[in-house]
Design a protein around this motif. Structure first.
Motif: not given
Length: 298
Positions: A222-229, A237, A240
Motif C-alpha cells: 500500500l505504501n508503494r501504491v500510494r506513490k503511484g504506478k 492494480y 493493490f
C-alpha cells in the motif's frame, strides 16, 4: 550474438520484465546465475535462476527476466514480504496448477527424471491426492488436528529412529557413531514433545506467522501504491488488490481466527487437488504417447 546480460539495463529504466527469445542469445547464463529451487510459481516455467536481484524464468522458447526489489539471499524476509506476498504465492500456485491440469503446459514432463516410475505411480498418486485434498475441504478441522497432533510428531519420531539406526553398524564388527546416535535421540525427544504439544500453541504460532506476513505485505504494498504506478512496475492494480486482500485476512485473524485457519486448510485442499489433477493428466498424456505407433510419430 548478445547474451542475456546485455538486456538487463532496461530493467533499471521503468521496464518490469524483459522477454528474450532463446534464438536471439548465445549461451545466455554466466556463472553468476544460480538455479533457484523456490519461486513464486509461474505457468510455463521450466527453471528459474537468480543473480542478485535479477530473476529469470526459463520457458520453452524464452527467457523472462525481472528485477526483484530485494535479493532473497541478503534480505530473505523483505523478499517474502514485498516480492512474494503470501496471497500472491497462493494465487500464482493455483493458476499454474490449473493451467497444467488442463494441459496448457508441457513443462511437467520435462522435469520427470524417470518416466517409467512416473507411469507406474502417477495415476495412483494423483487419485490419492484428489482424495486427500477432498478431505481438507470436507473436514478441515479434523485434518488440521491430525497433521499437528499425529502426522508431524510421527514423522519426527521416525526420523529420530532412522538417525539412531544409521549411527549403529553391525557388520563386519559392531561400531557406533555417537554423534548420529545423540542427534537421533534429540530428534526422537522432540517428536515425543510434539506429540503432546497443545493444539492451541500451534494455532498461535501459525496465526502469528500468517498475520505478520500478510500485514507486513499489505502495508509495504500500500505504501508503494500510494506513490503511484511508477513505484509498482510489476502491476499497479494487481498489487493493490493483493494488498487489500492481505490486509483483510490479517485483520480477520484477530476477529475470526478459527475461520481463517479453516480457510487456509481449504485452500490447501484445492491446491492438493490441482496437483492430483496435474499428475493424472500428465500420466495419461505419457501413456498415450507410449502407445503411439512409430509411423504416427514420423
Amino acid at each position: 550474438m548478445p547474451t542475456i546480460d546485455d538486456y538487463l539495463e532496461q530493467l533499471h529504466h521503468g521496464v518490469w520484465e524483459v522477454v528474450i527469445s532463446k534464438e536471439d542469445v548465445t549461451d545466455p547464463l554466466s556463472d553468476a546465475w544460480k538455479r533457484s529451487p523456490i519461486n513464486v510459481p509461474t505457468p510455463g516455467t521450466i527453471a528459474s535462476y537468480r543473480n542478485g536481484q535479477y530473476h529469470v524464468h526459463e520457458t520453452k522458447n524464452e527467457w523472462r527476466v525481472h528485477l526483484d526489489r530485494y535479493d532473497p539471499k541478503i534480505h530473505p524476509i523483505l523478499h517474502l514480504i514485498d516480492d512474494a506476498p503470501l496471497f500472491l504465492m497462493i494465487f500464482e500456485t493455483m493458476i499454474m496448477l490449473f493451467s497444467e491440469a488442463r494441459g496448457r503446459s508441457n513443462t511437467t514432463e520435462r522435469i520427470i527424471k524417470d518416466q517409467l516410475v512416473f507411469l507406474k505411480n502417477g495415476l495412483f498418486s494423483g487419485i490419492f491426492l484428489l482424495f486427500l485434498g477432498s478431505t481438507f475441504i470436507i473436514s478441515p478441522e479434523f485434518d488440521y488436528y491430525s497433521i499437528f497432533q499425529i502426522i508431524l510428531p510421527l514423522i519426527v519420531i521416525i526420523a529420530g529412529f532412522v538417525s539412531m539406526g544409521r549411527g549403529m553398524t553391525w557388520r563386519p564388527l559392531y561400531t557406533a557413531d555417537l554423534k548420529k546416535i545423540i542427534i537421533g535421540g534429540a530428534i526422537l525427544f522432540v517428536g515425543l514433545i510434539l506429540s503432546v504439544f497443545p493444539i492451541m500453541i500451534w494455532n498461535i504460532i501459525l496465526l502469528s506467522v500468517l498475520c505478520i506476513w500478510m500485514l507486513s505485505s499489505a502495508l509495504m504494498l500500500l505504501n508503494r501504491v500510494r506513490k503511484g504506478k511508477s513505484a509498482v512496475l510489476e502491476g499497479f492494480y494487481s498489487r493493490f488488490v493483493i494488498a487489500v486482500i492481505s490486509l483483510f485476512l490479517a485483520v480477520g485473524i484477530f476477529v475470526i481466527p478459527d475461520a481463517i485457519l479453516t480457510l487456509f486448510m481449504m485452500i490447501s485442499g484445492v491446491i492438493i487437488i490441482l496437483v492430483g489433477c496435474t499428475l493424472i493428466g500428465t500420466t495419461l498424456k505419457l501413456k498415450g504417447r507410449s502407445y503411439t505407433c512409430p509411423e504416427d510419430t514420423m
